[in-house]
Design a protein around this motif. Sequence first.
Motif, mmCIF file in Angstrom:
data_model
loop_
_atom_site.group_PDB
_atom_site.id
_atom_site.type_symbol
_atom_site.label_atom_id
_atom_site.label_comp_id
_atom_site.label_asym_id
_atom_site.label_seq_id
_atom_site.Cartn_x
_atom_site.Cartn_y
_atom_site.Cartn_z
ATOM 1 N N ASP A 1 -4.415 -2.047 -0.889
ATOM 2 C CA ASP A 1 -5.688 -2.133 -1.606
ATOM 3 C C ASP A 1 -5.572 -1.287 -2.870
ATOM 4 O O ASP A 1 -5.408 -0.070 -2.785
ATOM 5 C CB ASP A 1 -6.826 -1.628 -0.722
ATOM 6 C CG ASP A 1 -8.166 -1.885 -1.378
ATOM 7 O OD1 ASP A 1 -8.931 -2.714 -0.871
ATOM 8 O OD2 ASP A 1 -8.453 -1.256 -2.425
ATOM 9 N N LEU B 1 -10.739 2.632 4.765
ATOM 10 C CA LEU B 1 -11.118 1.256 4.408
ATOM 11 C C LEU B 1 -11.802 0.559 5.582
ATOM 12 O O LEU B 1 -12.775 -0.184 5.418
ATOM 13 C CB LEU B 1 -9.875 0.454 4.004
ATOM 14 C CG LEU B 1 -9.312 0.759 2.624
ATOM 15 C CD1 LEU B 1 -7.937 0.129 2.466
ATOM 16 C CD2 LEU B 1 -10.250 0.252 1.548
ATOM 17 N N ARG C 1 -13.357 -8.262 1.127
ATOM 18 C CA ARG C 1 -13.813 -9.452 0.375
ATOM 19 C C ARG C 1 -13.500 -10.764 1.097
ATOM 20 O O ARG C 1 -14.293 -11.694 1.073
ATOM 21 C CB ARG C 1 -13.208 -9.467 -1.031
ATOM 22 C CG ARG C 1 -13.917 -8.511 -1.986
ATOM 23 C CD ARG C 1 -13.096 -8.226 -3.188
ATOM 24 N NE ARG C 1 -11.819 -7.631 -2.781
ATOM 25 C CZ ARG C 1 -10.818 -7.355 -3.591
ATOM 26 N NH1 ARG C 1 -10.912 -7.648 -4.861
ATOM 27 N NH2 ARG C 1 -9.708 -6.791 -3.154
HETATM 28 C C1 LIG Z 1 -4.416 -6.477 -0.604
HETATM 29 S S1 LIG Z 1 -5.277 -5.494 0.556
HETATM 30 C C2 LIG Z 1 -6.363 -6.622 1.354
HETATM 31 C C3 LIG Z 1 -7.528 -7.084 0.521
HETATM 32 C C4 LIG Z 1 -8.679 -7.552 1.385
HETATM 33 N N1 LIG Z 1 -8.366 -8.709 2.172
HETATM 34 C C5 LIG Z 1 -9.935 -7.776 0.595
HETATM 35 O O1 LIG Z 1 -10.479 -8.878 0.631
HETATM 36 O O2 LIG Z 1 -10.397 -6.816 -0.013
HETATM 37 C C6 LIG Z 1 -4.096 -5.247 1.872
HETATM 38 C C7 LIG Z 1 -4.628 -4.362 3.003
HETATM 39 O O3 LIG Z 1 -3.761 -4.442 4.107
HETATM 40 C C8 LIG Z 1 -3.809 -3.208 4.786
HETATM 41 N N2 LIG Z 1 -2.655 -3.121 5.692
HETATM 42 C C9 LIG Z 1 -1.416 -2.606 5.451
HETATM 43 N N3 LIG Z 1 -0.631 -2.729 6.540
HETATM 44 C C10 LIG Z 1 -1.396 -3.352 7.494
HETATM 45 C C11 LIG Z 1 -1.145 -3.756 8.843
HETATM 46 N N4 LIG Z 1 0.058 -3.559 9.416
HETATM 47 N N5 LIG Z 1 -2.147 -4.348 9.535
HETATM 48 C C12 LIG Z 1 -3.360 -4.544 8.957
HETATM 49 N N6 LIG Z 1 -3.657 -4.188 7.680
HETATM 50 C C13 LIG Z 1 -2.687 -3.597 6.959
HETATM 51 C C14 LIG Z 1 -3.820 -2.185 3.654
HETATM 52 O O4 LIG Z 1 -4.290 -0.930 4.080
HETATM 53 C C15 LIG Z 1 -4.737 -2.883 2.638
HETATM 54 O O5 LIG Z 1 -6.054 -2.459 2.781
#
Ligand SMILES: C[S@@+](CC[C@H](N)C(=O)[O-])C[C@H]1O[C@@H](n2cnc3c(N)ncnc32)[C@H](O)[C@@H]1O
Length: 190
Positions: free
Chosen positions: A97, A53, A31
């Motif tokens: 997520d 994802l 998003r």
């Molecule tokens: C709250 S969600 C992000 C929501 C997203 N920005 C959206 O607009 O839908 C956080 C995301 O960070 C990812 N994540 C976790 N550790 C990460 C890392 N070290 N580097 C990049 N992404 C990571 C997770 O898998 C998850 O999909």
Amino acid sequence: MKSMSELSHEFLKGALHRQAFCVDGTLGSGRDSAFFLEQGADLVYAYEVCEELYEQSCEKLASPHFHAFLKSHEFAGEDLEAAGRCVDAAVFNFGFDPRTIAGSCTKAESSLKAVLAVLDAMKIRGRMSLVFYMHEEGQKEYRLIMDAINCRQDTDLLECRRCDHPGAPILVCVEKKKAVQPSEKGVKWN
Ligand SMILES: C[S@@+](CC[C@H](N)C(=O)[O-])C[C@H]1O[C@@H](n2cnc3c(N)ncnc32)[C@H](O)[C@@H]1O
């Protein structure tokens, strides 16, 4: 009332333009990257560690203006250096997520590395929004990152939080105000 994520987009709009180079540190369902692309950004770099994802979002957002990396955002510094251009706007929506059981939660130490790398690559008056969730790891992430940014002298900071809901997400809006000398960064990370 708008969500922290919506408020973060309002803040980021002030740094966006047709040539903008943007970073989405946590791609997830895409998003935030979709927002950058809808605003007409020239190039969006996005990071995700969950393959499912990553693939879903790449399919959804496929465009010459979108480049996603299936790796941790802590390695963004190398990509930004190779890109050879300054970052106009960045977003980190921490945590996991909620719609994907397979997704993994961001970790304080790697999130800190990523935020500092992006901040270093950011142009003056570039903007970064950070959305923190107040579970245990999120509180640690918030403290670590805020302590590090507060030590630097190159940012203006604005924090938005719900006074009536202490457990609700916190938005931190960061604007870069000057180039920083290595001795002023106040924190070591490698
Ligand atoms: C709250 S969600 C992000 C929501 C997203 N920005 C959206 O607009 O839908 C956080 C995301 O960070 C990812 N994540 C976790 N550790 C990460 C890392 N070290 N580097 C990049 N992404 C990571 C997770 O898998 C998850 O999909």
